[in-house]
Design an enzyme around this catalytic site. Sequence first.
Site, mmCIF file in Angstrom:
data_model
loop_
_atom_site.group_PDB
_atom_site.id
_atom_site.type_symbol
_atom_site.label_atom_id
_atom_site.label_comp_id
_atom_site.label_asym_id
_atom_site.label_seq_id
_atom_site.Cartn_x
_atom_site.Cartn_y
_atom_site.Cartn_z
ATOM 1 N N ASP A 82 -69.927 40.773 -62.733
ATOM 2 C CA ASP A 82 -69.236 40.056 -61.661
ATOM 3 C C ASP A 82 -68.016 39.320 -62.207
ATOM 4 O O ASP A 82 -68.104 38.631 -63.225
ATOM 5 C CB ASP A 82 -70.218 39.064 -61.023
ATOM 6 C CG ASP A 82 -69.701 38.438 -59.744
ATOM 7 O OD1 ASP A 82 -68.868 39.071 -59.073
ATOM 8 O OD2 ASP A 82 -70.144 37.324 -59.401
ATOM 9 N N HIS A 83 -66.884 39.477 -61.561
ATOM 10 C CA HIS A 83 -65.648 38.753 -61.904
ATOM 11 C C HIS A 83 -65.283 38.871 -63.381
ATOM 12 O O HIS A 83 -64.964 37.873 -64.038
ATOM 13 C CB HIS A 83 -65.761 37.278 -61.510
ATOM 14 C CG HIS A 83 -65.613 37.051 -60.047
ATOM 15 N ND1 HIS A 83 -64.406 37.115 -59.389
ATOM 16 C CD2 HIS A 83 -66.543 36.784 -59.093
ATOM 17 C CE1 HIS A 83 -64.588 36.883 -58.104
ATOM 18 N NE2 HIS A 83 -65.877 36.689 -57.892
ATOM 19 N N HIS A 180 -65.493 30.456 -52.908
ATOM 20 C CA HIS A 180 -66.608 30.280 -53.831
ATOM 21 C C HIS A 180 -67.106 28.834 -53.782
ATOM 22 O O HIS A 180 -66.314 27.901 -53.681
ATOM 23 C CB HIS A 180 -66.184 30.631 -55.255
ATOM 24 C CG HIS A 180 -65.879 32.088 -55.445
ATOM 25 N ND1 HIS A 180 -64.669 32.550 -55.905
ATOM 26 C CD2 HIS A 180 -66.644 33.192 -55.223
ATOM 27 C CE1 HIS A 180 -64.692 33.866 -55.968
ATOM 28 N NE2 HIS A 180 -65.869 34.277 -55.556
ATOM 29 N N GLY A 181 -68.433 28.683 -53.844
ATOM 30 C CA GLY A 181 -69.005 27.341 -53.806
ATOM 31 C C GLY A 181 -69.371 26.923 -52.396
ATOM 32 O O GLY A 181 -69.510 27.747 -51.491
ATOM 33 N N HIS A 208 -67.348 38.088 -50.860
ATOM 34 C CA HIS A 208 -67.621 37.060 -51.863
ATOM 35 C C HIS A 208 -67.657 35.699 -51.173
ATOM 36 O O HIS A 208 -67.149 35.524 -50.075
ATOM 37 C CB HIS A 208 -66.535 37.061 -52.941
ATOM 38 C CG HIS A 208 -66.673 38.151 -53.942
ATOM 39 N ND1 HIS A 208 -66.795 37.916 -55.294
ATOM 40 C CD2 HIS A 208 -66.733 39.499 -53.806
ATOM 41 C CE1 HIS A 208 -66.901 39.063 -55.939
ATOM 42 N NE2 HIS A 208 -66.859 40.043 -55.045
ATOM 43 N N GLY A 209 -68.281 34.731 -51.846
ATOM 44 C CA GLY A 209 -68.309 33.377 -51.300
ATOM 45 C C GLY A 209 -69.184 33.232 -50.075
ATOM 46 O O GLY A 209 -68.874 32.461 -49.164
ATOM 47 N N ALA A 210 -70.310 33.964 -50.041
ATOM 48 C CA ALA A 210 -71.169 33.943 -48.847
ATOM 49 C C ALA A 210 -72.126 32.757 -48.808
ATOM 50 O O ALA A 210 -72.761 32.521 -47.776
ATOM 51 C CB ALA A 210 -71.959 35.246 -48.745
ATOM 52 N N ASN A 230 -72.264 38.704 -51.618
ATOM 53 C CA ASN A 230 -72.502 37.965 -52.854
ATOM 54 C C ASN A 230 -73.024 36.557 -52.570
ATOM 55 O O ASN A 230 -72.457 35.840 -51.745
ATOM 56 C CB ASN A 230 -71.209 37.847 -53.659
ATOM 57 C CG ASN A 230 -70.810 39.145 -54.331
ATOM 58 O OD1 ASN A 230 -71.147 40.227 -53.863
ATOM 59 N ND2 ASN A 230 -70.089 39.036 -55.426
ATOM 60 N N ALA A 232 -74.409 33.073 -54.771
ATOM 61 C CA ALA A 232 -74.612 32.424 -56.066
ATOM 62 C C ALA A 232 -74.974 30.953 -55.907
ATOM 63 O O ALA A 232 -76.056 30.515 -56.292
ATOM 64 C CB ALA A 232 -73.362 32.573 -56.938
#
Length: 292
Positions: A82-83, A180-181, A208-210, A230, A232
Amino acid sequence: MSIISTKYLLQDAQAKGYAVPAFNIHNAETIQAILEVCSEMRSPVILAGTPGTFKHIALEEIYALCSAYSISYDMPLALHLDHHESLDDIRRKVNAGVRSAMIDGSHFPFEQNVTLVKSVVDFCHLNDCSVEAELGRLGGMEDDMSVDAESAFLTDPQEAKRFVELTGVDSLAVAIGTAHGLYTKRPKIDFQRLAEIRDVVDIPLVLHGASDVPDEFVRRTIELGVCKVNVATELKIAFSAAVKEWFNENPQGNDPRFYMRVGMDAMKEVVKNKINVCGSANKLVLDSAVVL
């Protein structure tokens, strides 16, 4: 069972109208918590590790853990980079057995991003490794990389079309208003932009950033073509909060087998919810065409 490419997972999701959850991992406990749920719910899964993850625990160790869990849980696993930002780094990890990589050149101008992604695609496709790239740039904090609001920008549909044609990438992460976050206010998702991207791009799209995005928003993105979601931050928060609470209630406690399990159980609740949101329960495919 084995470590597989995400290409086949995402193609199945695209054909059937669901999304595969991609959960970021950090150690054996986080991997185990995720797989306990995915095995029970028979959901395909992508285990994602950032460069920071592989600084914390070596790729070879994570790969060995995932290979062992793939056998014990009787399910194929996609271990995803990832990334990642370096061709050399991706090359080393693909040579070690990884079959799914994201090359993130979103901080570069369009043509430079294309050049970087194309070089990764050329190498990875020779090694049965699928490639994800990002066009547009999400704000927020990912690993040790921070992107402020002024540096973030949304994906242009026509640029996305050209980008996919020039690179041959297998999936595309799009910037449509997520970050993100965690969010300080309700995110504004540009569903119209996503629909326009879907109209001109035929490969699986990635969100991303879900974390912290309302479930109904995520479901809508899946309806509009997102095939990989995604997650996290929500996982880390659930795990950490549960462990903190355990120590508040057990100030003399010192046995990792107890407090780690509490954290894992809290993380599992997040995983269950995300699988339900993605619609991936009972979508696990064991066909030989998928398991390489």
